[in-house]
Design a protein around this motif. Sequence first.
Motif, PDB file in Angstrom:
ATOM      1  N   PHE A  17       0.837  -1.202   0.000  1.00 47.00           N
ATOM      2  CA  PHE A  17       0.000   0.000   0.000  1.00 47.00           C
ATOM      3  C   PHE A  17       0.874   1.255   0.000  1.00 47.00           C
ATOM      4  N   ARG A  18       1.924   1.255   0.806  1.00 47.08           N
ATOM      5  CA  ARG A  18       2.825   2.411   0.869  1.00 47.08           C
ATOM      6  C   ARG A  18       3.518   2.632  -0.479  1.00 47.08           C
ATOM      7  N   SER A  19       3.969   1.557  -1.120  1.00 46.31           N
ATOM      8  CA  SER A  19       4.605   1.679  -2.439  1.00 46.31           C
ATOM      9  C   SER A  19       3.622   2.251  -3.452  1.00 46.31           C
ATOM     10  N   TYR A  20       2.394   1.781  -3.419  1.00 43.44           N
ATOM     11  CA  TYR A  20       1.358   2.268  -4.333  1.00 43.44           C
ATOM     12  C   TYR A  20       1.076   3.752  -4.079  1.00 43.44           C
ATOM     13  N   LEU A  21       1.013   4.134  -2.820  1.00 40.21           N
ATOM     14  CA  LEU A  21       0.778   5.534  -2.452  1.00 40.21           C
ATOM     15  C   LEU A  21       1.930   6.420  -2.925  1.00 40.21           C
ATOM     16  N   GLU A  22       3.158   5.951  -2.756  1.00 39.11           N
ATOM     17  CA  GLU A  22       4.320   6.704  -3.232  1.00 39.11           C
ATOM     18  C   GLU A  22       4.281   6.878  -4.751  1.00 39.11           C
ATOM     19  N   TYR A  23       3.933   5.802  -5.456  1.00 43.56           N
ATOM     20  CA  TYR A  23       3.833   5.849  -6.917  1.00 43.56           C
ATOM     21  C   TYR A  23       2.773   6.856  -7.358  1.00 43.56           C
ATOM     22  N   LYS A  24       1.594   6.806  -6.752  1.00 42.90           N
ATOM     23  CA  LYS A  24       0.499   7.705  -7.118  1.00 42.90           C
ATOM     24  C   LYS A  24       0.853   9.164  -6.824  1.00 42.90           C
ATOM     25  N   CYS A  25       1.476   9.423  -5.689  1.00 41.45           N
ATOM     26  CA  CYS A  25       1.869  10.787  -5.344  1.00 41.45           C
ATOM     27  C   CYS A  25       2.911  11.314  -6.322  1.00 41.45           C
ATOM     28  N   LYS A  26       3.864  10.459  -6.679  1.00 46.08           N
ATOM     29  CA  LYS A  26       4.897  10.875  -7.625  1.00 46.08           C
ATOM     30  C   LYS A  26       4.293  11.189  -8.986  1.00 46.08           C
ATOM     31  N   SER A  27       3.379  10.352  -9.456  1.00 42.32           N
ATOM     32  CA  SER A  27       2.775  10.582 -10.776  1.00 42.32           C
ATOM     33  C   SER A  27       1.861  11.803 -10.781  1.00 42.32           C
ATOM     34  N   ALA A  28       1.310  12.165  -9.619  1.00 42.09           N
ATOM     35  CA  ALA A  28       0.442  13.343  -9.528  1.00 42.09           C
ATOM     36  C   ALA A  28       1.221  14.603  -9.164  1.00 42.09           C
ATOM     37  N   GLY A  29       2.515  14.459  -8.879  1.00 39.80           N
ATOM     38  CA  GLY A  29       3.338  15.610  -8.512  1.00 39.80           C
ATOM     39  C   GLY A  29       3.058  16.128  -7.109  1.00 39.80           C
ATOM     40  N   VAL A  30       2.662  15.221  -6.229  1.00 35.65           N
ATOM     41  CA  VAL A  30       2.321  15.576  -4.853  1.00 35.65           C
ATOM     42  C   VAL A  30       3.419  15.066  -3.922  1.00 35.65           C
ATOM     43  N   LYS A  31       3.787  15.881  -2.949  1.00 34.36           N
ATOM     44  CA  LYS A  31       4.811  15.477  -1.981  1.00 34.36           C
ATOM     45  C   LYS A  31       4.171  14.604  -0.902  1.00 34.36           C
ATOM     46  N   LEU A  32       4.736  13.443  -0.682  1.00 33.45           N
ATOM     47  CA  LEU A  32       4.257  12.523   0.352  1.00 33.45           C
ATOM     48  C   LEU A  32       5.160  12.655   1.571  1.00 33.45           C
ATOM     49  N   VAL A  33       4.581  12.977   2.712  1.00 34.48           N
ATOM     50  CA  VAL A  33       5.341  13.101   3.953  1.00 34.48           C
ATOM     51  C   VAL A  33       5.004  11.892   4.824  1.00 34.48           C
ATOM     52  N   ILE A  34       6.016  11.143   5.201  1.00 32.97           N
ATOM     53  CA  ILE A  34       5.816   9.956   6.040  1.00 32.97           C
ATOM     54  C   ILE A  34       6.456  10.221   7.396  1.00 32.97           C
ATOM     55  N   ALA A  35       5.657  10.103   8.434  1.00 33.42           N
ATOM     56  CA  ALA A  35       6.145  10.360   9.791  1.00 33.42           C
ATOM     57  C   ALA A  35       7.091   9.252  10.236  1.00 33.42           C
ATOM     58  N   ASN A  36       8.090   9.635  11.009  1.00 37.55           N
ATOM     59  CA  ASN A  36       9.003   8.686  11.621  1.00 37.55           C
ATOM     60  C   ASN A  36       8.195   7.699  12.458  1.00 37.55           C
ATOM     61  N   ARG A  37       8.626   6.471  12.450  1.00 36.52           N
ATOM     62  CA  ARG A  37       7.918   5.408  13.173  1.00 36.52           C
ATOM     63  C   ARG A  37       7.714   5.724  14.655  1.00 36.52           C
ATOM     64  N   PHE A  38       8.664   6.432  15.253  1.00 42.70           N
ATOM     65  CA  PHE A  38       8.593   6.733  16.680  1.00 42.70           C
ATOM     66  C   PHE A  38       8.226   8.192  16.973  1.00 42.70           C
ATOM     67  N   TYR A  39       7.726   8.903  15.979  1.00 41.23           N
ATOM     68  CA  TYR A  39       7.292  10.291  16.197  1.00 41.23           C
ATOM     69  C   TYR A  39       6.129  10.288  17.198  1.00 41.23           C
ATOM     70  N   PRO A  40       6.191  11.096  18.256  1.00 41.58           N
ATOM     71  CA  PRO A  40       5.181  11.028  19.328  1.00 41.58           C
ATOM     72  C   PRO A  40       3.885  11.794  19.011  1.00 41.58           C
ATOM     73  N   SER A  41       3.213  11.434  17.926  1.00 45.54           N
ATOM     74  CA  SER A  41       2.018  12.187  17.510  1.00 45.54           C
ATOM     75  C   SER A  41       0.887  12.104  18.529  1.00 45.54           C
ATOM     76  N   THR A  42       0.764  10.998  19.240  1.00 49.49           N
ATOM     77  CA  THR A  42      -0.312  10.881  20.227  1.00 49.49           C
ATOM     78  C   THR A  42       0.103  11.367  21.611  1.00 49.49           C
ATOM     79  N   GLN A  43       1.401  11.627  21.809  1.00 53.38           N
ATOM     80  CA  GLN A  43       1.890  12.056  23.115  1.00 53.38           C
ATOM     81  C   GLN A  43       2.221  13.546  23.169  1.00 53.38           C
ATOM     82  N   ARG A  44       2.205  14.221  22.019  1.00 51.79           N
ATOM     83  CA  ARG A  44       2.556  15.642  21.937  1.00 51.79           C
ATOM     84  C   ARG A  44       1.277  16.477  21.887  1.00 51.79           C
TER      85      ARG A  44
END
Length: 110
Positions: A17-44
């Motif tokens: 799914f991630r590879s497909y999402l990267e491919y689609k974003c690249k073909s549409a000219g959209v920047k895909l931002v992927i959060a670090n695995r340990f980024y504290p999004s629920t703790q910040r």
Amino acid sequence: MSHVASKGVHRALFGRFRSYLEYKCKSAGVKLVIANRFYPSTQRCAACGNIKKDDEKITLSGNKKNGTKHNEYVCYNKKCPNYNKVVDRDMNAMMNLTFLIDHPRYNKAL
């Protein structure tokens, strides 16, 4: 299917799914931002940036020290505009992840 096998299938499909999402974003000219695995999004805190540590952290069973549920986020920083207010944990995490789009330098584990 055993638990171990199903976990492997889940990982493989998510990777696909991630590879497909990267491919689609690249073909549409959209920047895909992927959060670090340990980024504290629920703790910040999305309002003040305070990060919960040690016994203040929210787990899947909530926070026993402060008596909050697993889907609640409460900031205990007295200078924060959300001080002692109950905020939905998923909404707080979504705001933190949206913040990464404009501020990628914060995309790291703490």
